[in-house]
Design a protein around this motif. Sequence first.
Motif, PDB file in Angstrom:
ATOM      1  N   ILE A 153      46.141  28.148  24.482  1.00  0.00           N
ATOM      2  CA  ILE A 153      44.962  28.872  24.938  1.00  0.00           C
ATOM      3  C   ILE A 153      45.371  30.214  25.524  1.00  0.00           C
ATOM      4  O   ILE A 153      44.782  31.262  25.237  1.00  0.00           O
ATOM      5  N   ASN A 154      46.410  30.179  26.316  1.00  0.00           N
ATOM      6  CA  ASN A 154      46.779  31.382  27.056  1.00  0.00           C
ATOM      7  C   ASN A 154      47.630  32.347  26.250  1.00  0.00           C
ATOM      8  O   ASN A 154      47.691  33.541  26.594  1.00  0.00           O
ATOM      9  N   LEU A 155      48.265  31.880  25.174  1.00  0.00           N
ATOM     10  CA  LEU A 155      48.906  32.823  24.265  1.00  0.00           C
ATOM     11  C   LEU A 155      47.837  33.700  23.612  1.00  0.00           C
ATOM     12  O   LEU A 155      47.987  34.920  23.503  1.00  0.00           O
ATOM     13  N   GLY A 156      46.739  33.066  23.204  1.00  0.00           N
ATOM     14  CA  GLY A 156      45.615  33.833  22.677  1.00  0.00           C
ATOM     15  C   GLY A 156      45.007  34.738  23.731  1.00  0.00           C
ATOM     16  O   GLY A 156      44.661  35.889  23.455  1.00  0.00           O
ATOM     17  N   ALA A 157      44.884  34.219  24.959  1.00  0.00           N
ATOM     18  CA  ALA A 157      44.319  35.019  26.047  1.00  0.00           C
ATOM     19  C   ALA A 157      45.197  36.216  26.373  1.00  0.00           C
ATOM     20  O   ALA A 157      44.703  37.309  26.674  1.00  0.00           O
ATOM     21  N   LEU A 158      46.517  36.022  26.318  1.00  0.00           N
ATOM     22  CA  LEU A 158      47.449  37.120  26.584  1.00  0.00           C
ATOM     23  C   LEU A 158      47.276  38.242  25.565  1.00  0.00           C
ATOM     24  O   LEU A 158      47.113  39.412  25.924  1.00  0.00           O
ATOM     25  N   LEU A 159      47.289  37.867  24.284  1.00  0.00           N
ATOM     26  CA  LEU A 159      47.191  38.876  23.229  1.00  0.00           C
ATOM     27  C   LEU A 159      45.818  39.546  23.228  1.00  0.00           C
ATOM     28  O   LEU A 159      45.710  40.777  23.226  1.00  0.00           O
ATOM     29  N   GLY A 160      44.760  38.733  23.230  1.00  0.00           N
ATOM     30  CA  GLY A 160      43.415  39.293  23.198  1.00  0.00           C
ATOM     31  C   GLY A 160      43.056  40.027  24.466  1.00  0.00           C
ATOM     32  O   GLY A 160      42.431  41.094  24.432  1.00  0.00           O
ATOM     33  N   GLY A 161      43.455  39.456  25.611  1.00  0.00           N
ATOM     34  CA  GLY A 161      43.107  40.054  26.898  1.00  0.00           C
ATOM     35  C   GLY A 161      43.694  41.426  27.090  1.00  0.00           C
ATOM     36  O   GLY A 161      43.070  42.295  27.719  1.00  0.00           O
ATOM     37  N   TYR A 162      44.900  41.648  26.547  1.00  0.00           N
ATOM     38  CA  TYR A 162      45.513  42.971  26.693  1.00  0.00           C
ATOM     39  C   TYR A 162      45.115  43.910  25.558  1.00  0.00           C
ATOM     40  O   TYR A 162      44.710  45.053  25.794  1.00  0.00           O
ATOM     41  N   LEU A 163      45.218  43.439  24.317  1.00  0.00           N
ATOM     42  CA  LEU A 163      45.033  44.329  23.173  1.00  0.00           C
ATOM     43  C   LEU A 163      43.624  44.894  23.075  1.00  0.00           C
ATOM     44  O   LEU A 163      43.441  46.099  22.850  1.00  0.00           O
ATOM     45  N   CYS A 164      42.616  44.043  23.237  1.00  0.00           N
ATOM     46  CA  CYS A 164      41.238  44.505  23.021  1.00  0.00           C
ATOM     47  C   CYS A 164      40.828  45.582  24.018  1.00  0.00           C
ATOM     48  O   CYS A 164      40.315  46.642  23.635  1.00  0.00           O
ATOM     49  N   ILE A 165      41.050  45.357  25.311  1.00  0.00           N
ATOM     50  CA  ILE A 165      40.649  46.339  26.318  1.00  0.00           C
ATOM     51  C   ILE A 165      41.500  47.605  26.199  1.00  0.00           C
ATOM     52  O   ILE A 165      40.999  48.733  26.356  1.00  0.00           O
ATOM     53  N   ALA A 166      42.791  47.446  25.889  1.00  0.00           N
ATOM     54  CA  ALA A 166      43.666  48.614  25.766  1.00  0.00           C
ATOM     55  C   ALA A 166      43.285  49.471  24.560  1.00  0.00           C
ATOM     56  O   ALA A 166      43.329  50.704  24.623  1.00  0.00           O
ATOM     57  N   GLY A 334      47.630  39.010  32.511  1.00  0.00           N
ATOM     58  CA  GLY A 334      48.783  38.649  33.331  1.00  0.00           C
ATOM     59  C   GLY A 334      48.886  37.161  33.598  1.00  0.00           C
ATOM     60  O   GLY A 334      49.959  36.555  33.462  1.00  0.00           O
ATOM     61  N   GLY A 335      47.755  36.531  33.961  1.00  0.00           N
ATOM     62  CA  GLY A 335      47.753  35.095  34.208  1.00  0.00           C
ATOM     63  C   GLY A 335      48.149  34.315  32.969  1.00  0.00           C
ATOM     64  O   GLY A 335      48.911  33.343  33.037  1.00  0.00           O
ATOM     65  N   ALA A 336      47.641  34.742  31.808  1.00  0.00           N
ATOM     66  CA  ALA A 336      47.981  34.079  30.556  1.00  0.00           C
ATOM     67  C   ALA A 336      49.474  34.193  30.261  1.00  0.00           C
ATOM     68  O   ALA A 336      50.101  33.248  29.774  1.00  0.00           O
ATOM     69  N   PHE A 337      50.064  35.359  30.546  1.00  0.00           N
ATOM     70  CA  PHE A 337      51.492  35.562  30.341  1.00  0.00           C
ATOM     71  C   PHE A 337      52.301  34.541  31.139  1.00  0.00           C
ATOM     72  O   PHE A 337      53.228  33.918  30.623  1.00  0.00           O
ATOM     73  N   PHE A 338      51.926  34.354  32.404  1.00  0.00           N
ATOM     74  CA  PHE A 338      52.663  33.399  33.246  1.00  0.00           C
ATOM     75  C   PHE A 338      52.455  31.963  32.764  1.00  0.00           C
ATOM     76  O   PHE A 338      53.389  31.146  32.787  1.00  0.00           O
ATOM     77  N   ILE A 339      51.257  31.647  32.310  1.00  0.00           N
ATOM     78  CA  ILE A 339      50.958  30.279  31.875  1.00  0.00           C
ATOM     79  C   ILE A 339      51.787  29.886  30.655  1.00  0.00           C
ATOM     80  O   ILE A 339      52.239  28.748  30.530  1.00  0.00           O
ATOM     81  N   ILE A 340      51.972  30.824  29.734  1.00  0.00           N
ATOM     82  CA  ILE A 340      52.740  30.529  28.521  1.00  0.00           C
ATOM     83  C   ILE A 340      54.116  29.968  28.870  1.00  0.00           C
ATOM     84  O   ILE A 340      54.602  29.026  28.234  1.00  0.00           O
ATOM     85  N   PHE A 341      54.737  30.524  29.883  1.00  0.00           N
ATOM     86  CA  PHE A 341      56.074  30.071  30.277  1.00  0.00           C
ATOM     87  C   PHE A 341      56.035  28.880  31.232  1.00  0.00           C
ATOM     88  O   PHE A 341      56.883  27.995  31.173  1.00  0.00           O
ATOM     89  N   LEU A 342      55.027  28.852  32.105  1.00  0.00           N
ATOM     90  CA  LEU A 342      55.001  27.826  33.137  1.00  0.00           C
ATOM     91  C   LEU A 342      54.353  26.527  32.689  1.00  0.00           C
ATOM     92  O   LEU A 342      54.726  25.452  33.155  1.00  0.00           O
ATOM     93  N   ALA A 343      53.343  26.597  31.773  1.00  0.00           N
ATOM     94  CA  ALA A 343      52.604  25.388  31.394  1.00  0.00           C
ATOM     95  C   ALA A 343      53.492  24.313  30.775  1.00  0.00           C
ATOM     96  O   ALA A 343      53.442  23.152  31.203  1.00  0.00           O
ATOM     97  N   ILE A 400      51.940  39.848  41.349  1.00  0.00           N
ATOM     98  CA  ILE A 400      52.467  38.695  42.094  1.00  0.00           C
ATOM     99  C   ILE A 400      51.316  37.757  42.480  1.00  0.00           C
ATOM    100  O   ILE A 400      51.437  36.530  42.402  1.00  0.00           O
ATOM    101  N   ALA A 401      50.189  38.347  42.883  1.00  0.00           N
ATOM    102  CA  ALA A 401      49.009  37.534  43.215  1.00  0.00           C
ATOM    103  C   ALA A 401      48.562  36.726  41.998  1.00  0.00           C
ATOM    104  O   ALA A 401      48.206  35.543  42.115  1.00  0.00           O
ATOM    105  N   LEU A 402      48.573  37.356  40.820  1.00  0.00           N
ATOM    106  CA  LEU A 402      48.196  36.639  39.599  1.00  0.00           C
ATOM    107  C   LEU A 402      49.138  35.471  39.323  1.00  0.00           C
ATOM    108  O   LEU A 402      48.706  34.404  38.864  1.00  0.00           O
ATOM    109  N   THR A 406      48.052  31.613  39.151  1.00  0.00           N
ATOM    110  CA  THR A 406      48.353  30.867  37.930  1.00  0.00           C
ATOM    111  C   THR A 406      48.854  29.456  38.245  1.00  0.00           C
ATOM    112  O   THR A 406      48.495  28.490  37.558  1.00  0.00           O
ATOM    113  N   PHE A 407      49.672  29.300  39.283  1.00  0.00           N
ATOM    114  CA  PHE A 407      50.102  27.964  39.691  1.00  0.00           C
ATOM    115  C   PHE A 407      48.892  27.096  40.042  1.00  0.00           C
ATOM    116  O   PHE A 407      48.841  25.911  39.710  1.00  0.00           O
ATOM    117  N   GLY A 408      47.906  27.691  40.703  1.00  0.00           N
ATOM    118  CA  GLY A 408      46.693  26.958  41.027  1.00  0.00           C
ATOM    119  C   GLY A 408      45.928  26.547  39.790  1.00  0.00           C
ATOM    120  O   GLY A 408      45.466  25.394  39.675  1.00  0.00           O
TER     121      GLY A 408
END
Length: 503
Positions: A153-166, A334-343, A400-402, A406-408
Motif C-alpha cells: 500500500i505504502n509503496l504505491g503511496a510513496l510513488l503517487g504521493g510524491y510524483l503527482c503533486i510534484a 514521507g510516511g509511506a517511505f518509512f513504512i516500506i522499510f519498517l512494515a 522526524i515527526a513523520l 509512522t510507528f504509530g
Amino acid sequence: MAQTLEQIQNFKGKYPKQIWPLFFSEMWERFCFYGMRGMLVFFMISQLNLEEEQANLQYGATQAFVYAFTFVGGLFADKILGFRKSLFWGGLLMIVGSLILATDPHRFFFLGIAFTVVGTGFFKPNISSMVGQLYKPNDSRADAGFSLFYAGINLGALLGGYLCIAIGKGELFGEIIPAGIRWNVAFGLAAIVMVISLINFIFTQKTLGTIGLQPGHPLSDIKSAIIPKWKEYGVYVLSLIFVPLIMIMVAKTEYTDYFMYTIGPLTLIYLFYEMSKVTSEQRKKLWAALIFILFSILFWGIYEQSGGSLSIFAAKNLNKDLLGLDPNGINNSGGAFFIIFLAPLLGLLWIWLSKRKLEPNTIIKFGLGFVFLGLGYYTLFATKFFANAEGITSLRFFTIALLVITFGELCLSPIGLSIMTKLSTKNLQGMMMGLWFLASAYGQYVAGLIGANMATTKSGTSNLEALISYAEGYKQLAIYAIVAGIILMLISPLVKKLMQDVR
C-alpha cells in the motif's frame, strides 16, 4: 487445477504466494488514491481559488465519502457481487474518474472526484478481505502478512504521493511538461497506474482458488442460491446513480454534515441487527471489533492532518533543507517511505515475539499506536523552536515527526485490517471491513473539521504567527492521542475477554 481454500491456507513459510499479486494490485491502486489525495487541498487553494478553511472542509468531505462508501462496497460484495467483481468494477470507476480529471481538472473536478470516491468504495475493502482469507483463523502469520500487504500500500503511496503533486506544481519535469497541462498530466498518471492494477489482477486471480468468488458461484466455499443477474446489474446502475449525489454533497459540505450525522447511527442499527442472528461467542467478538472501530475514529481524525492542515503547513512553513526535496511531496510520501522499510521488519518482530509468547495483544498494539501518534505530534509542535523570523522551519525536523507517527500507524492500521477478518463471521467479513473503513470516514471528516478550525484561527496573521498557531493545535492533538492510548491499555483485559481465542 485451481487450489482449494484449504490448500492455499496450508502454505509453508512466512507468506502465501497469493499475497504478491494482491500486493501489486493494491500498490497501483494506492498510487492512484494517494496521488489524488496529495493534490486535493493544494489544487483547491492554488487552482480553484478556495479559502484554506473551505479547502480543508472539502478535503474532509471527499475523504469521508471515500471511506464511507467502502462500507457500501463491502456490503454489496458480501451479498451480491463477491470480492473479485467488486474490485474490478471499483477499478473501472476509478479509471473513469482519473480520466475525467485529466481531461479538465478545473471544470470537472468534483465529477472526477465523485467517480473516484465510488470506485474506491468497491475496490478497497474487498482486496483487504481477500488477503484475510489467505490465512486460517488464528494463524499467527496473519499480522505479518497484513504488514507486508501494508508495505505494498505504502509503496504505491510513496510513488503517487510524491510524483503527482510534484508534477502538478512543476517541481518535477517542469522543464518538459508545459505549465498549462501539468495538472492534467498529474491526474492522467493516476489513471495509467489503475489500468496496470486491473490488468495485474485479471491475469493473476486464478491463483486465488475459490477466494473472492460471487455468492452462489458453484465453486464458492459458502453455499447459497445463485445471485440473479438483475441484482448484479442493479448494483452497477445504483453505483452510477450515487456519482452525481456524491458530487453535490462534496461540493456543498453542509450536505456532508447531514450524511455523516445519519450514516453512522443507521450502520450501527444494521450491525446490531446482524449481531442478533449470531451465536453468543460470535457476538462478543463483534463487540470487540466495535471497540477497535470506535477508537480508530479518533486515531484517523488526528493522523489525517497530512492531507489537510499539514499540506498547507508544508507549502507555507517548511524549507527545503532535506536534499532540496519538495515539502509537499515529503508530507504526502514521507510516511509511506518509512513504512516500506519498517512494515516487514515489524511484521517479523511480531512473529518472533509470538514464538516466545511475548507478543502484545492487539489492544496493547492499538494503545502503542496512539502513544507514538501523540509523540509524533509533539515533535510537530516542536518545529516552532526551529523557525526563523519569516515563519519557515526545518523540513528535516518535520520528517522526524513523520517517522514517529509512522510507528504509530504501523501499530494500528495493518493490525486493524487483520483483526477485522479475525473477529468477523464468514458472511460478515466484507461488511465489517467496510465498517472499519467507515470509521476511517468519520476520522477523515473530523480531520477536515480540525484543519478548518486551525485555518480559521490563523486568518489575517503573519506567517510566523500562523506557524505558532498550527504548532499549538498539534500539541493539543498530541495530548488527546496519548490519553486515548493510556485508556486503551487500561481496558485491555476487558477487550481480551471479548476476543476470546483471537489474539
